[in-house]
Design a protein around this motif. Structure first.
Motif, PDB file in Angstrom:
ATOM      1  N   LYS A 154       6.889   7.695  11.564  1.00  0.00           N
ATOM      2  CA  LYS A 154       5.728   8.006  10.720  1.00  0.00           C
ATOM      3  C   LYS A 154       4.443   7.899  11.534  1.00  0.00           C
ATOM      4  O   LYS A 154       4.329   7.052  12.417  1.00  0.00           O
ATOM      5  N   GLY A 155       3.487   8.738  11.175  1.00  0.00           N
ATOM      6  CA  GLY A 155       2.152   8.631  11.755  1.00  0.00           C
ATOM      7  C   GLY A 155       2.083   9.009  13.218  1.00  0.00           C
ATOM      8  O   GLY A 155       3.017   9.580  13.786  1.00  0.00           O
ATOM      9  N   LEU A 156       0.959   8.647  13.804  1.00  0.00           N
ATOM     10  CA  LEU A 156       0.689   9.005  15.197  1.00  0.00           C
ATOM     11  C   LEU A 156       0.490   7.776  16.077  1.00  0.00           C
ATOM     12  O   LEU A 156      -0.033   7.880  17.190  1.00  0.00           O
ATOM     13  N   ARG A 157       0.911   6.630  15.572  1.00  0.00           N
ATOM     14  CA  ARG A 157       0.830   5.394  16.341  1.00  0.00           C
ATOM     15  C   ARG A 157       2.158   4.671  16.208  1.00  0.00           C
ATOM     16  O   ARG A 157       2.662   4.505  15.096  1.00  0.00           O
ATOM     17  N   PRO A 158       2.740   4.227  17.319  1.00  0.00           N
ATOM     18  CA  PRO A 158       4.044   3.555  17.229  1.00  0.00           C
ATOM     19  C   PRO A 158       3.932   2.195  16.536  1.00  0.00           C
ATOM     20  O   PRO A 158       2.925   1.500  16.666  1.00  0.00           O
ATOM     21  N   GLY A 159       4.974   1.845  15.808  1.00  0.00           N
ATOM     22  CA  GLY A 159       5.073   0.522  15.195  1.00  0.00           C
ATOM     23  C   GLY A 159       6.100  -0.298  15.951  1.00  0.00           C
ATOM     24  O   GLY A 159       7.119   0.230  16.400  1.00  0.00           O
ATOM     25  N   PHE A 160       5.861  -1.590  16.090  1.00  0.00           N
ATOM     26  CA  PHE A 160       6.751  -2.430  16.883  1.00  0.00           C
ATOM     27  C   PHE A 160       7.369  -3.572  16.085  1.00  0.00           C
ATOM     28  O   PHE A 160       7.791  -4.575  16.649  1.00  0.00           O
ATOM     29  N   SER A 161       7.482  -3.406  14.784  1.00  0.00           N
ATOM     30  CA  SER A 161       8.037  -4.470  13.953  1.00  0.00           C
ATOM     31  C   SER A 161       9.517  -4.717  14.242  1.00  0.00           C
ATOM     32  O   SER A 161      10.026  -5.800  13.966  1.00  0.00           O
ATOM     33  N   GLU A 162      10.216  -3.745  14.784  1.00  0.00           N
ATOM     34  CA  GLU A 162      11.643  -3.913  15.101  1.00  0.00           C
ATOM     35  C   GLU A 162      11.882  -4.462  16.505  1.00  0.00           C
ATOM     36  O   GLU A 162      13.013  -4.771  16.875  1.00  0.00           O
ATOM     37  N   ALA A 163      10.825  -4.571  17.298  1.00  0.00           N
ATOM     38  CA  ALA A 163      10.977  -5.060  18.676  1.00  0.00           C
ATOM     39  C   ALA A 163      11.321  -6.548  18.681  1.00  0.00           C
ATOM     40  O   ALA A 163      10.866  -7.311  17.819  1.00  0.00           O
ATOM     41  N   GLY A 164      12.118  -6.930  19.655  1.00  0.00           N
ATOM     42  CA  GLY A 164      12.437  -8.340  19.810  1.00  0.00           C
ATOM     43  C   GLY A 164      11.225  -9.121  20.266  1.00  0.00           C
ATOM     44  O   GLY A 164      10.355  -8.580  20.954  1.00  0.00           O
ATOM     45  N   SER A 165      11.139 -10.377  19.877  1.00  0.00           N
ATOM     46  CA  SER A 165      10.047 -11.226  20.363  1.00  0.00           C
ATOM     47  C   SER A 165      10.122 -11.269  21.885  1.00  0.00           C
ATOM     48  O   SER A 165      11.206 -11.099  22.466  1.00  0.00           O
ATOM     49  N   PRO A 166       9.005 -11.501  22.553  1.00  0.00           N
ATOM     50  CA  PRO A 166       9.055 -11.559  24.021  1.00  0.00           C
ATOM     51  C   PRO A 166      10.088 -12.555  24.542  1.00  0.00           C
ATOM     52  O   PRO A 166      10.792 -12.273  25.515  1.00  0.00           O
ATOM     53  N   GLU A 167      10.200 -13.699  23.880  1.00  0.00           N
ATOM     54  CA  GLU A 167      11.157 -14.722  24.340  1.00  0.00           C
ATOM     55  C   GLU A 167      12.598 -14.236  24.185  1.00  0.00           C
ATOM     56  O   GLU A 167      13.419 -14.395  25.095  1.00  0.00           O
ATOM     57  N   TRP A 168      12.912 -13.664  23.018  1.00  0.00           N
ATOM     58  CA  TRP A 168      14.270 -13.183  22.777  1.00  0.00           C
ATOM     59  C   TRP A 168      14.587 -11.991  23.667  1.00  0.00           C
ATOM     60  O   TRP A 168      15.679 -11.892  24.222  1.00  0.00           O
ATOM     61  N   ALA A 169      13.635 -11.092  23.804  1.00  0.00           N
ATOM     62  CA  ALA A 169      13.854  -9.917  24.640  1.00  0.00           C
ATOM     63  C   ALA A 169      14.124 -10.324  26.088  1.00  0.00           C
ATOM     64  O   ALA A 169      15.022  -9.777  26.735  1.00  0.00           O
ATOM     65  N   GLU A 170      13.378 -11.287  26.585  1.00  0.00           N
ATOM     66  CA  GLU A 170      13.598 -11.737  27.965  1.00  0.00           C
ATOM     67  C   GLU A 170      14.961 -12.405  28.111  1.00  0.00           C
ATOM     68  O   GLU A 170      15.667 -12.195  29.108  1.00  0.00           O
ATOM     69  N   THR A 171      15.347 -13.184  27.112  1.00  0.00           N
ATOM     70  CA  THR A 171      16.661 -13.836  27.147  1.00  0.00           C
ATOM     71  C   THR A 171      17.775 -12.786  27.222  1.00  0.00           C
ATOM     72  O   THR A 171      18.686 -12.898  28.049  1.00  0.00           O
ATOM     73  N   LEU A 172      17.700 -11.761  26.374  1.00  0.00           N
ATOM     74  CA  LEU A 172      18.740 -10.726  26.376  1.00  0.00           C
ATOM     75  C   LEU A 172      18.676  -9.857  27.626  1.00  0.00           C
ATOM     76  O   LEU A 172      19.708  -9.451  28.154  1.00  0.00           O
ATOM     77  N   TYR A 173      17.470  -9.566  28.097  1.00  0.00           N
ATOM     78  CA  TYR A 173      17.309  -8.799  29.339  1.00  0.00           C
ATOM     79  C   TYR A 173      17.954  -9.561  30.496  1.00  0.00           C
ATOM     80  O   TYR A 173      18.739  -8.992  31.267  1.00  0.00           O
ATOM     81  N   ASP A 174      17.647 -10.844  30.627  1.00  0.00           N
ATOM     82  CA  ASP A 174      18.230 -11.655  31.707  1.00  0.00           C
ATOM     83  C   ASP A 174      19.751 -11.712  31.582  1.00  0.00           C
ATOM     84  O   ASP A 174      20.470 -11.630  32.585  1.00  0.00           O
ATOM     85  N   TYR A 175      20.246 -11.867  30.362  1.00  0.00           N
ATOM     86  CA  TYR A 175      21.690 -11.888  30.129  1.00  0.00           C
ATOM     87  C   TYR A 175      22.306 -10.564  30.562  1.00  0.00           C
ATOM     88  O   TYR A 175      23.336 -10.539  31.254  1.00  0.00           O
ATOM     89  N   PHE A 176      21.699  -9.454  30.164  1.00  0.00           N
ATOM     90  CA  PHE A 176      22.200  -8.130  30.509  1.00  0.00           C
ATOM     91  C   PHE A 176      22.274  -7.968  32.034  1.00  0.00           C
ATOM     92  O   PHE A 176      23.289  -7.516  32.573  1.00  0.00           O
ATOM     93  N   VAL A 177      21.214  -8.348  32.717  1.00  0.00           N
ATOM     94  CA  VAL A 177      21.175  -8.216  34.184  1.00  0.00           C
ATOM     95  C   VAL A 177      22.231  -9.109  34.832  1.00  0.00           C
ATOM     96  O   VAL A 177      22.934  -8.679  35.760  1.00  0.00           O
ATOM     97  N   GLU A 178      22.374 -10.328  34.348  1.00  0.00           N
ATOM     98  CA  GLU A 178      23.386 -11.248  34.893  1.00  0.00           C
ATOM     99  C   GLU A 178      24.792 -10.655  34.746  1.00  0.00           C
ATOM    100  O   GLU A 178      25.585 -10.668  35.682  1.00  0.00           O
ATOM    101  N   ARG A 179      25.091 -10.138  33.554  1.00  0.00           N
ATOM    102  CA  ARG A 179      26.399  -9.528  33.319  1.00  0.00           C
ATOM    103  C   ARG A 179      26.575  -8.268  34.175  1.00  0.00           C
ATOM    104  O   ARG A 179      27.653  -8.019  34.706  1.00  0.00           O
ATOM    105  N   ALA A 180      25.534  -7.466  34.289  1.00  0.00           N
ATOM    106  CA  ALA A 180      25.605  -6.254  35.111  1.00  0.00           C
ATOM    107  C   ALA A 180      25.931  -6.607  36.549  1.00  0.00           C
ATOM    108  O   ALA A 180      26.782  -5.963  37.183  1.00  0.00           O
ATOM    109  N   ARG A 181      25.288  -7.628  37.075  1.00  0.00           N
ATOM    110  CA  ARG A 181      25.535  -8.046  38.473  1.00  0.00           C
ATOM    111  C   ARG A 181      26.940  -8.598  38.661  1.00  0.00           C
ATOM    112  O   ARG A 181      27.499  -8.501  39.744  1.00  0.00           O
TER     113      ARG A 181
END
Length: 146
Positions: free
Chosen positions: A87-114
């Motif tokens: 909707k609209g012409l500006r993105p909404g970020f209500s579905e985005a993970g909190s910075p802390e949670w996003a970093e936790t999952l990002y780090d987990y993803f990278v660890e598993r990938a490696r």
């Protein structure tokens, strides 16, 4: 969890004019974490990223995955992939993970990938990054866990 993969001839990430990650031929993965994402979804997305057949076989058909093609994986956190743009012409970020949670999952993803693939390079979570790539094809797919 969303992952935008691009088949690349080479890709790199710079932060503050310093190269922090680079690969030759392989996949650039822009990784977006949403608020309800789980470790299981990260595992499922990683399996899909590593198994997705986007590289040419001897017959020129996209039948090989990044591991079979001997390519690298460059993982870059991408907050904006979690945007709601319906909707609209500006993105909404209500579905985005909190910075802390996003970093936790990002780090987990990278660890598993490696643990499952080599080489794996990264950007720096939440940094102002400059991403350079030569998209091969171009070949780009949006993958989602679940």
């Amino acid at each position: 969890m969303k992952g935008l993969i691009q088949r690349v001839r080479h890709a790199s990430v710079d932060v503050d004019n310093q190269r922090v990650g680079q690969i030759d031929q392989g996949l650039l993965l822009l990784l977006g974490v949403e608020r309800n994402d789980t470790h299981a979804q990260a595992d499922a997305l990683l399996k899909k990223v590593l198994g997705y057949r986007v590289f040419a076989d001897e017959a020129g058909k996209m039948n090989l995955n990044v591991q079979q093609a001997g390519g690298g994986l460059l993982v870059v956190s991408q907050f904006t992939l979690a945007a709601d743009t319906r909707k609209g012409l500006r993105p909404g970020f209500s579905e985005a993970g909190s910075p802390e949670w996003a970093e936790t999952l990002y780090d987990y993803f990278v660890e598993r990938a490696r643990a499952l693939h080599d080489p794996v390079a990264t950007g720096i979570f939440a940094a102002d990054m400059q991403v350079s790539l030569q998209n091969d094809g171009p070949v780009t797919f949006l993958l989602q866990a679940g």
